[in-house]
Design a protein around this motif. Structure first.
Motif, PDB file in Angstrom:
ATOM      1  N   ALA A  73       0.854  -1.184   0.000  1.00 33.24           N
ATOM      2  CA  ALA A  73       0.000   0.000   0.000  1.00 33.24           C
ATOM      3  C   ALA A  73       0.889   1.233   0.000  1.00 33.24           C
ATOM      4  O   ALA A  73       1.789   1.351   0.834  1.00 33.24           O
ATOM      5  N   GLY A  74       0.652   2.154  -0.927  1.00 31.82           N
ATOM      6  CA  GLY A  74       1.451   3.365  -0.993  1.00 31.82           C
ATOM      7  C   GLY A  74       0.597   4.582  -1.242  1.00 31.82           C
ATOM      8  O   GLY A  74      -0.444   4.506  -1.906  1.00 31.82           O
ATOM      9  N   HIS A  75       1.049   5.714  -0.706  1.00 32.03           N
ATOM     10  CA  HIS A  75       0.347   6.987  -0.870  1.00 32.03           C
ATOM     11  C   HIS A  75       1.190   7.919  -1.729  1.00 32.03           C
ATOM     12  O   HIS A  75       2.382   8.109  -1.467  1.00 32.03           O
ATOM     13  N   SER A  79       2.660   5.371  -3.812  1.00 31.82           N
ATOM     14  CA  SER A  79       1.830   4.538  -4.684  1.00 31.82           C
ATOM     15  C   SER A  79       2.588   4.143  -5.944  1.00 31.82           C
ATOM     16  O   SER A  79       2.428   3.026  -6.454  1.00 31.82           O
ATOM     17  N   LEU A  98      -3.423   1.525  -3.882  1.00 28.61           N
ATOM     18  CA  LEU A  98      -2.839   2.773  -4.356  1.00 28.61           C
ATOM     19  C   LEU A  98      -3.697   3.924  -3.844  1.00 28.61           C
ATOM     20  O   LEU A  98      -4.861   4.057  -4.218  1.00 28.61           O
ATOM     21  N   THR A 101      -3.327   8.469  -6.026  1.00 28.01           N
ATOM     22  CA  THR A 101      -2.433   8.116  -7.125  1.00 28.01           C
ATOM     23  C   THR A 101      -2.959   8.610  -8.456  1.00 28.01           C
ATOM     24  O   THR A 101      -4.178   8.747  -8.645  1.00 28.01           O
ATOM     25  N   LEU A 183      -7.988   1.214  -5.498  1.00 28.26           N
ATOM     26  CA  LEU A 183      -7.694   2.622  -5.766  1.00 28.26           C
ATOM     27  C   LEU A 183      -8.484   3.443  -4.757  1.00 28.26           C
ATOM     28  O   LEU A 183      -9.716   3.520  -4.828  1.00 28.26           O
TER      29      LEU A 183
END
Length: 256
Positions: A73-75, A79, A98, A101, A183
């Motif tokens: 999980a990325g911000h 992301s 994500l 993103t 998303l």
């Protein structure tokens, strides 16, 4: 026996693992094994800051246990790193979330220049663009974010922003994704706006499932503006992978 998944949280430009503080606590309390990373040159990880995105994806994968299935999980910048890492390690990544993103993730030349010359003004500008007008009035919320930005080495933010701006491989990485994708978007996001999402959505066509959730009262800083909603979305996304695991979850982790 299938190992329980490790949820890996990857922060965005100019931040560190503390931007996930609310989510880490909530998800660990729910029983997930969570690892919120500090990228090189951020938080507790020595510098210098690393670029490009491809190198950051390789660095992230190298920090993680090879035997564990991964929920990445990325911000924002994170992301892009999560997307690239999932494309590079399809056998290890069972799910991809994500947050905030788009691709391409362009950064205005004026902001790139300001990040090199005037960090304080850059932090104020990032706050203006990251929070909704309603939350900009909450001075404590904005001040905490400003302090988090200011806590990083001054050279890190320009490297981060340039890495986002120069990354070219997002659509190709998205075409290689073969795991479920979440998303998580903010309706009032001015930095990665909803209207810019379709190219990435289209490129994710080969993923077995793509879920989209829109947070109505939040901007780009969704982990601060809508902490409970972000935690709930990540927990709901992770739950099927936990249920599919035939091994019990380990004790909640406090690693960074």
């Amino acid at each position: 026996m299938t190992a329980a998944p490790l949820l890996v949280l990857i922060h965005g430009a100019g931040h560190d693992h503390r931007v996930w503080q609310a989510q880490s606590a909530a998800l660990q309390q729910a029983g997930l094994d969570v690892l919120a990373l500090d990228l090189p040159g951020h938080g507790q990880t020595p510098g210098p800051a690393l670029a490009p995105i491809e190198a950051l994806a390789d660095w992230v994968l190298a920090q993680l246990p090879p035997e564990r299935p991964l929920l990445l999980a990325g911000h924002s910048m994170g992301s892009l790193i999560a997307l690239e890492a999932a494309a590079r390690a399809p056998a290890r990544c069972v799910g991809l979330a994500l947050l905030g993103t788009v691709f391409p993730m362009r950064v205005a030349p004026a902001l790139l220049d300001m990040a090199r010359k005037d960090p304080d003004q850059t932090h104020r500008m990032i706050n203006q663009w990251s929070f909704t007008l309603a939350h900009q009035a909450e001075t404590d919320l904005c001040e905490r974010n400003r302090q988090l930005l200011a806590a990083q080495p001054p050279a890190s933010l320009p490297v981060d922003l340039a890495a986002c701006n120069s990354y070219q491989g997002g659509l190709e990485a998205a075409r290689q994704i073969r795991c479920p994708v979440l998303l998580l978007c903010a309706e009032q996001d001015k930095m990665t706006p909803l209207k810019a999402l379709p190219p990435l959505q289209d490129a994710l066509a080969s993923a077995p499932r793509v879920e989209q959730q829109i947070l109505p009262d939040s901007g780009h800083s969704m982990m601060s503006e809508a902490p409970e909603a972000v935690s709930a979305a990540l927990l709901a996304f992770a739950q099927p992978f936990i249920q599919a695991s035939s091994s019990p979850l380990p004790a909640p982790s406090t690693r960074q």
